[in-house]
Design a protein around this motif. Structure first.
Motif, PDB file in Angstrom:
ATOM      1  N   ALA A 168      12.807  24.457 113.968  1.00 51.61           N
ATOM      2  CA  ALA A 168      12.795  23.393 112.892  1.00 51.61           C
ATOM      3  C   ALA A 168      11.388  23.538 111.909  1.00 51.61           C
ATOM      4  CB  ALA A 168      13.026  22.134 113.017  1.00 51.61           C
ATOM      5  N   MET A 169      10.270  23.617 112.838  1.00 53.04           N
ATOM      6  CA  MET A 169       9.233  23.633 112.061  1.00 53.04           C
ATOM      7  C   MET A 169       8.827  24.832 111.580  1.00 53.04           C
ATOM      8  SD  MET A 169       7.885  20.661 112.388  1.00 53.04           S
ATOM      9  CE  MET A 169       9.682  20.331 112.101  1.00 53.04           C
ATOM     10  N   ALA A 170       9.416  26.036 112.225  1.00 48.74           N
ATOM     11  CA  ALA A 170       9.405  27.388 111.543  1.00 48.74           C
ATOM     12  C   ALA A 170      10.337  27.578 110.290  1.00 48.74           C
ATOM     13  CB  ALA A 170       9.800  28.735 112.601  1.00 48.74           C
ATOM     14  N   THR A 171      11.629  27.267 110.270  1.00 49.86           N
ATOM     15  CA  THR A 171      12.324  27.263 109.168  1.00 49.86           C
ATOM     16  C   THR A 171      12.121  26.347 107.962  1.00 49.86           C
ATOM     17  OG1 THR A 171      13.946  25.686 110.051  1.00 49.86           O
ATOM     18  CG2 THR A 171      14.239  27.964 110.632  1.00 49.86           C
ATOM     19  N   ARG A 172      11.410  25.395 108.382  1.00 53.47           N
ATOM     20  CA  ARG A 172      10.815  24.480 107.389  1.00 53.47           C
ATOM     21  C   ARG A 172       9.795  25.053 106.335  1.00 53.47           C
ATOM     22  NH1 ARG A 172       9.641  18.332 109.093  1.00 53.47           N
ATOM     23  NH2 ARG A 172       7.510  18.860 109.460  1.00 53.47           N
ATOM     24  N   LYS A 173       9.149  26.043 106.918  1.00 53.23           N
ATOM     25  CA  LYS A 173       7.925  26.756 106.237  1.00 53.23           C
ATOM     26  C   LYS A 173       8.663  27.969 105.871  1.00 53.23           C
ATOM     27  CE  LYS A 173       4.529  24.712 109.063  1.00 53.23           C
ATOM     28  NZ  LYS A 173       3.931  23.710 108.396  1.00 53.23           N
TER      29      LYS A 173
END
Length: 494
Positions: free
Chosen positions: A172-177
């Motif tokens: 999630a932290m990768a795709t949110r960026k």
């Protein structure tokens, strides 16, 4: 090009989607580190090594900038509709592999499989949301107040972005960026946490297969992030930094970014208060507390860290919370029956033990748990610590584990003062049967996000971020897209 890969063990009746590349994604190729160095990746549930990934140096970080720069013009010129179609394909590709990705997350992160499934759905949603937003980067046209000219404003991609993500939500932290950056027309270099890079590498391969052009997304891993990130941030072609992690590391990165005046988005530490008023629905408050505290076993920046419970309801709240948390099954994340998985490493266990010991030494009462579980892996049980006293470190330090620290209060003004007595201001939770009172409280609490009568605050369509030392800027929503844009003003007369 190298062929180092990792194939997660398949569940019964399931085949792995693909062998995950474990090297560096630079441009169109997966390449090994020039030094040959590798980083071992551990399974927190067992302490055993799953595999290893390439360990890059500063020169390879600059090679990733080269690749991002080579792809930048073409991606920025790609029509918004086409960028949207690619992002939507990424969403569908992730959801088709939801179970497989969830198992991978559980293996390298330790979180319960149910939490991991939820993370994959949340992570994929950023691609769907920004597929919709990519075609809505609207400009502005107005008449100057003097009437002398028109004011024309357009939004352009800010440029190459360095994205640094933490271990607790590796998808999630990768795709949110990545999603808003690609929607805006930027190319990126992703540096995932060294504890959990496999999920990021799997997502990167999914993006390539879904049609993201070579060089638009690059992924590097390093055991020495300081020199690598410094080299990238001092390259004049890099114009954006987005970081999720601790406030301490965020301060260091802001100093690095300042040298080149790089736009920085920071999602930093939290210390979320959870306020329960006497007039709250007790059962609803307990349900919300279980989500806010025990999602991801408490290893979340939005996790409820300090429970402030009005004295009239405190005893019943504590009793019910002890009952619910005590019934949770602790075990390996990959076990479908597990509800509370492993902590990420031994250092996390040591930190939790220190905070609990300090609280107890000051007069707090352990009502549940309170001691690490011996044996293989890094396990700490759901724990409830009641009557935590002022000055206890657990009230000022993000515990990042399954420990609920409970403090009684008498009146609302006292609760607000306690909630705001921190340098952090990311998330807060308020439970009250009086909506007017709850909303008034939400306005007074110094944080970027408040959940009223619910235990979950995260949403791809909502602006995620904090105030004070919890960060700068916002992720998610249309706000997250604008973080990757520059506004250009053109004065024109006709």
């Amino acid at each position: 090009m190298t062929s180092n890969t990792y194939t997660p063990p398949a569940s019964e009746g399931q085949k792995a989607s693909f062998a995950i590349p474990t090297d560096l994604l630079i441009g169109e190729n997966w390449v090994g580190a020039s030094s040959g160095a590798r980083i071992d990746i551990l399974n927190p549930s067992t302490g055993e090594t799953l595999t290893s990934v390439a360990d890059c140096d500063a020169a390879e970080g600059i090679a990733a900038v080269d690749a991002a720069a080579a792809a930048a013009s073409a991606w920025a010129a790609t029509p918004p509709r086409r960028r949207a179609e690619v992002l939507l394909a990424c969403y569908h590709a992730m959801m088709e592999r939801q179970e497989w990705l969830a198992r991978l997350i559980s293996l390298e992160n330790g979180k319960a499989l149910g939490d991991a499934r939820g993370e994959v759905a949340y992570a994929a949603e950023f691609f769907r949301w920004y597929a919709e937003e990519a075609v809505r980067i609207n400009g502005e046209l107005s008449l100057s107040p003097s009437g002398a000219n028109r004011i024309l404003v357009s939004y352009q991609p800010i440029g190459i972005a360095l994205l640094i993500t933490p271990w607790n939500f590796p998808a999630a932290m990768a795709t949110r960026k990545i999603a808003p950056a690609l929607a805006a027309g930027c190319t990126v270099i992703l540096k995932p946490a060294e504890e959990t890079p496999l999920t990021a590498l799997a997502v990167a391969q999914i993006l390539r297969d879904a049609g993201v052009p070579a060089g638009v997304v690059n992924v590097i891993n390093t055991s020495d992030p300081g020199p690598v990130c410094s080299a990238i941030l001092h390259d004049p072609r890099v114009r954006k930094l987005s970081f999720t992690g601790s406030t301490e590391v965020g301060r260091i990165l802001l100093r690095e970014a300042a040298d080149s005046v790089i736009s920085a988005s920071m999602e930093l530490g939290g210390n979320a208060p959870f306020l329960v008023l006497d007039d709250a629905d007790l059962d609803e408050a307990i349900e919300g507390a279980m989500v806010a505290k025990m999602r991801n076993a408490g290893e979340a920046c939005t996790a409820a860290n300090r429970f402030y419970v009005q004295r009239g309801i405190q005893d019943r709240f504590v009793a019910k919370l002890v009952e619910r948390m005590g019934a949770m099954k602790v075990g390996p994340g990959i076990d479908a029956t597990t509800q509370c998985g492993a902590m990420i490493n031994r250092a996390s266990i040591d930190k939790i033990e220190r905070l609990v010991a300090d609280a107890v030494s000051r007069g707090a009462e352990v009502r549940l748990g309170g001691a690490a579980i011996a044996g293989d892996g890094f396990f700490y049980p759901p724990s409830v610590i009641a009557n935590v006293q002022p000055g206890s470190e657990i009230l000022s330090t993000e515990v990042f584990g399954p420990v609920a620290a409970i403090v009684p209060f008498d009146d609302v003004d006292e609760a607000v003062a306690l909630a705001n007595a921190t340098e952090y201001g990311l998330a807060a939770y308020v439970y009250s049967g009086d909506l007017k009172k709850a909303l008034q409280l939400a306005e007074r609490i110094e944080c970027g996000m408040v959940a009223v009568n619910r235990g979950l605050v995260s949403d791809a369509a909502a602006p995620f971020g904090g105030v004070k030392q919890s960060g700068l800027g916002r992720e998610g929503s249309h706000h997250g897209l604008i973080e990757y844009c520059e506004a250009k003003y053109i004065a024109v007369s006709w």
